[in-house]
Design an enzyme around this catalytic site. Structure first.
Site, mmCIF file in Angstrom:
data_model
loop_
_atom_site.group_PDB
_atom_site.id
_atom_site.type_symbol
_atom_site.label_atom_id
_atom_site.label_comp_id
_atom_site.label_asym_id
_atom_site.label_seq_id
_atom_site.Cartn_x
_atom_site.Cartn_y
_atom_site.Cartn_z
ATOM 1 N N ARG A 10 0.801 -0.919 -0.129
ATOM 2 C CA ARG A 10 -0.042 0.305 0.060
ATOM 3 C C ARG A 10 0.620 1.322 -0.381
ATOM 4 O O ARG A 10 2.081 1.139 1.041
ATOM 5 C CB ARG A 10 -0.588 0.036 0.792
ATOM 6 C CG ARG A 10 -1.664 1.548 1.540
ATOM 7 C CD ARG A 10 -2.618 1.385 0.731
ATOM 8 N NE ARG A 10 -3.731 2.429 1.058
ATOM 9 C CZ ARG A 10 -4.638 2.242 0.005
ATOM 10 N NH1 ARG A 10 -5.245 2.527 -1.134
ATOM 11 N NH2 ARG A 10 -5.688 3.519 0.682
ATOM 12 N N GLY A 100 -9.225 0.880 5.892
ATOM 13 C CA GLY A 100 -10.609 0.638 5.793
ATOM 14 C C GLY A 100 -10.793 -0.422 5.660
ATOM 15 O O GLY A 100 -11.231 -1.061 6.133
ATOM 16 N N THR A 121 -9.215 -13.029 29.623
ATOM 17 C CA THR A 121 -10.254 -14.132 30.618
ATOM 18 C C THR A 121 -10.582 -15.489 31.430
ATOM 19 O O THR A 121 -9.559 -15.785 32.230
ATOM 20 C CB THR A 121 -11.932 -13.018 30.230
ATOM 21 O OG1 THR A 121 -11.665 -11.987 30.354
ATOM 22 C CG2 THR A 121 -12.550 -13.926 31.521
ATOM 23 N N GLU A 123 -9.469 -19.124 31.256
ATOM 24 C CA GLU A 123 -8.214 -20.246 31.957
ATOM 25 C C GLU A 123 -7.556 -19.060 32.337
ATOM 26 O O GLU A 123 -6.638 -19.342 33.195
ATOM 27 C CB GLU A 123 -7.354 -20.534 30.791
ATOM 28 C CG GLU A 123 -7.917 -21.174 29.250
ATOM 29 C CD GLU A 123 -8.146 -22.631 29.752
ATOM 30 O OE1 GLU A 123 -8.015 -23.167 31.111
ATOM 31 O OE2 GLU A 123 -8.931 -23.808 29.763
ATOM 32 N N ASP A 125 -8.631 -15.478 35.031
ATOM 33 C CA ASP A 125 -8.523 -14.087 34.382
ATOM 34 C C ASP A 125 -6.624 -13.502 34.536
ATOM 35 O O ASP A 125 -5.869 -14.248 35.389
ATOM 36 C CB ASP A 125 -9.043 -12.909 35.348
ATOM 37 C CG ASP A 125 -9.003 -11.330 35.568
ATOM 38 O OD1 ASP A 125 -9.583 -10.440 34.337
ATOM 39 O OD2 ASP A 125 -8.244 -11.109 36.404
HETATM 40 C C1 LIG Z 1 -15.776 -17.004 26.590
HETATM 41 C C2 LIG Z 1 -15.380 -18.209 27.819
HETATM 42 C C3 LIG Z 1 -15.611 -19.153 27.883
HETATM 43 C C4 LIG Z 1 -15.340 -19.631 29.422
HETATM 44 N N1 LIG Z 1 -15.091 -21.261 28.968
HETATM 45 C C5 LIG Z 1 -14.778 -21.943 30.181
HETATM 46 C C6 LIG Z 1 -14.592 -23.536 30.651
HETATM 47 O O1 LIG Z 1 -14.550 -23.889 29.274
HETATM 48 N N2 LIG Z 1 -14.567 -23.660 31.791
HETATM 49 C C7 LIG Z 1 -14.637 -23.563 32.786
HETATM 50 O O2 LIG Z 1 -14.219 -23.787 33.998
HETATM 51 N N3 LIG Z 1 -14.166 -22.274 32.323
HETATM 52 C C8 LIG Z 1 -14.970 -20.919 31.750
HETATM 53 N N4 LIG Z 1 -14.863 -19.560 31.696
HETATM 54 C C9 LIG Z 1 -14.665 -18.842 32.971
HETATM 55 C C10 LIG Z 1 -13.063 -18.225 32.952
HETATM 56 O O3 LIG Z 1 -12.333 -19.475 33.253
HETATM 57 C C11 LIG Z 1 -13.411 -17.024 33.721
HETATM 58 O O4 LIG Z 1 -14.513 -16.625 33.792
HETATM 59 C C12 LIG Z 1 -12.069 -16.690 34.270
HETATM 60 O O5 LIG Z 1 -11.763 -17.634 35.519
HETATM 61 C C13 LIG Z 1 -12.588 -14.805 35.333
HETATM 62 O O6 LIG Z 1 -13.736 -15.879 36.081
HETATM 63 P P1 LIG Z 1 -14.834 -13.931 36.587
HETATM 64 O O7 LIG Z 1 -15.549 -14.681 35.438
HETATM 65 O O8 LIG Z 1 -15.297 -15.410 37.853
HETATM 66 O O9 LIG Z 1 -14.193 -13.125 37.042
HETATM 67 P P2 LIG Z 1 -14.790 -12.698 37.928
HETATM 68 O O10 LIG Z 1 -13.488 -13.153 38.830
HETATM 69 O O11 LIG Z 1 -15.320 -12.773 38.373
HETATM 70 O O12 LIG Z 1 -13.198 -11.308 37.742
HETATM 71 C C14 LIG Z 1 -13.880 -9.777 37.347
HETATM 72 C C15 LIG Z 1 -12.480 -8.815 37.575
HETATM 73 O O13 LIG Z 1 -12.370 -8.753 38.630
HETATM 74 C C16 LIG Z 1 -10.737 -9.181 39.259
HETATM 75 N N5 LIG Z 1 -10.266 -9.158 39.929
HETATM 76 C C17 LIG Z 1 -11.690 -10.640 40.550
HETATM 77 N N6 LIG Z 1 -10.787 -10.991 41.883
HETATM 78 C C18 LIG Z 1 -9.678 -10.084 42.289
HETATM 79 C C19 LIG Z 1 -9.110 -9.548 43.004
HETATM 80 N N7 LIG Z 1 -9.117 -10.626 44.468
HETATM 81 N N8 LIG Z 1 -8.425 -8.372 42.679
HETATM 82 C C20 LIG Z 1 -8.073 -7.954 42.260
HETATM 83 N N9 LIG Z 1 -9.198 -8.255 40.983
HETATM 84 C C21 LIG Z 1 -10.070 -8.989 41.000
HETATM 85 C C22 LIG Z 1 -11.206 -9.743 37.475
HETATM 86 O O14 LIG Z 1 -9.471 -9.586 37.053
HETATM 87 C C23 LIG Z 1 -11.555 -9.235 36.587
HETATM 88 O O15 LIG Z 1 -10.752 -7.683 35.756
HETATM 89 C C24 LIG Z 1 -15.368 -19.467 30.826
HETATM 90 C C25 LIG Z 1 -15.428 -17.917 30.501
HETATM 91 C C26 LIG Z 1 -15.413 -17.121 29.112
HETATM 92 C C27 LIG Z 1 -15.651 -15.654 28.870
#
Ligand SMILES: Cc1cc2nc3c(=O)[nH]c(=O)nc-3n(C[C@H](O)[C@H](O)[C@H](O)COP(=O)(O)OP(=O)(O)OC[C@H]3O[C@@H](n4cnc5c(N)ncnc54)[C@H](O)[C@@H]3O)c2cc1C
Length: 341
Positions: A10, A100, A121, A123, A125
């Site tokens: 480009r 674009g 997120t 496996e 966060d």
């Molecule tokens: C598309 C998708 C597929 C998934 N597939 C699977 C699966 O097949 N099997 C499975 O078991 N799980 C699965 N998950 C779940 C995934 O492992 C969790 O979503 C992930 O580990 C985050 O946990 P949570 O959603 O409870 O977030 P939360 O723990 O609620 O976290 C939300 C926010 O708060 C922050 N936070 C949390 N605790 C603290 C702390 N102590 N101190 C400071 N900040 C904090 C985090 O950094 C994050 O930004 C999947 C999730 C998604 C989105």
């Protein structure tokens, strides 16, 4: 691969009259946007390879112990966090770098973004994983590790003399040694040695060890001051994350430096050394405020690092296509007709 290949096809605007329109990748800004990300992708590749080696050592029984398993878990967690953040940031930068055309669904950045985004997120966060990494550093992966929640970690650390944590750190001595190695020796302000991996690694080790000592001191001071461990930990969580980040960055650079050193002399080694320098100096540049706050960079040396990053980008530019071709991404995965032509 898509963004680099688009940038060598480009053309946009005449840089000087009568020279015709210039390729995107010949613009300094475009090099700055894409090439440090390219270097970091290589760095993370070598660092991931080191995790694979560690995984083999543990699970083949060559080097298996509960402590080694905890180290492996921590390293994998840290690599996952940095790797997935890098992926999502890179997809976004590449999307924008294709203008674009990058936005058109047919060129697939939207799909790549949707696919890679969630890795930050699931496996685990990334911020939670980095807290695991910091816990390992604070406790040196002690036997009690699994039983230690956040509060247990604070109690464990404050139960140790801070000197015990500090004993593991010798950052100042390390930098003194490197200073002796540099041409010009005591002239720390000069540009000398920026491309010396011993200097680059010493900077990242200093940052990590300084942060580890500082965090241990903060935890202890908070608890000694009569505050609850939970409140103390919460108030220093930004330092916890910064420490874990600094630790993983150091591991990544170490893996890259070792990989380059292990190569036989030749073109590949020269190319990867350029990339390794670009990665190391752009990593230091990103956190130059911290290094300046802690007396490890003067204003002049900080500016020298930015100049060197620009220069390295110019030197990597002619190699960029070969460097992305080396990944051998299968054509059926590229499938972006407007970008590749
Ligand atoms: C598309 C998708 C597929 C998934 N597939 C699977 C699966 O097949 N099997 C499975 O078991 N799980 C699965 N998950 C779940 C995934 O492992 C969790 O979503 C992930 O580990 C985050 O946990 P949570 O959603 O409870 O977030 P939360 O723990 O609620 O976290 C939300 C926010 O708060 C922050 N936070 C949390 N605790 C603290 C702390 N102590 N101190 C400071 N900040 C904090 C985090 O950094 C994050 O930004 C999947 C999730 C998604 C989105």
């Amino acid at each position: 691969t898509l963004a680099v290949k688009y940038a060598v096809r480009r053309r946009q605007f005449e840089a000087s009259p009568g020279t015709g329109e210039q390729l995107l990748l010949d613009y300094g800004l475009h090099q700055r946007r894409l090439l440090p990300l390219l270097a970091r992708t290589y760095a993370l590749h070598f660092a991931q390879d080191a995790v694979r080696g560690q995984l083999h050592a543990v699970f083949s029984g060559d080097d298996d112990s509960p402590q080694e398993r905890r180290r492996l878990e921590s390293r994998a967690a840290g690599m996952k966090a940095l790797g997935t953040w890098h992926a999502t940031r890179t997809v976004q930068e590449c999307r924008e770098a294709c203008g674009g055309a990058g936005y058109l669904a047919v060129n697939r950045f939207a799909a790549l973004k949707a696919d890679s985004d969630v890795f930050t997120t699931f496996e685990g966060d990334n911020h939670v994983l980095l807290q695991l990494v910091a816990k390992g550093l604070l406790t040196d992966h002690a036997g009690e590790f699994e039983d230690l929640d956040q509060l247990g970690t604070v109690r464990y650390v404050t139960g140790l003399a801070v000197e015990t944590v500090m004993e593991r750190t010798s950052a100042h001595k390390l930098l003194e040694r490197v200073r002796d190695l540099l041409p010009g020796g005591d002239e720390w302000d000069r540009e000398a040695g920026l491309l010396d991996p011993r200097y680059q690694l010493a900077m990242l080790r200093f940052r990590e060890e300084h942060m580890l000592g500082g965090l241990a001191r903060r935890l202890k001071a908070g608890v000694d001051g009569g505050r609850g461990p939970g409140a103390v930990f919460s108030s220093v969580q930004d330092h916890v994350i910064a420490l874990a980040h600094a630790h993983v960055e150091r591991l990544v650079l170490e893996s890259f430096v070792h990989a380059v050193e292990a190569l036989p002399e030749g073109g590949n080694k020269a190319a990867l050394k350029l990339l390794c320098d670009l990665h190391a100096l752009s990593t230091i540049e990103v956190d130059r405020a911290w290094f300046m706050e802690h007396g490890r960079l003067t204003v002049q040396r900080s500016k020298a690092i930015s100049r060197e990053v620009n220069d390295l980008c110019r030197r990597v530019r002619p190699l960029a296509v070969d460097l992305v071709d080396a990944w051998r991404v299968p054509p059926q995965l590229l499938r972006a007709p407007d970008l590749l032509g």
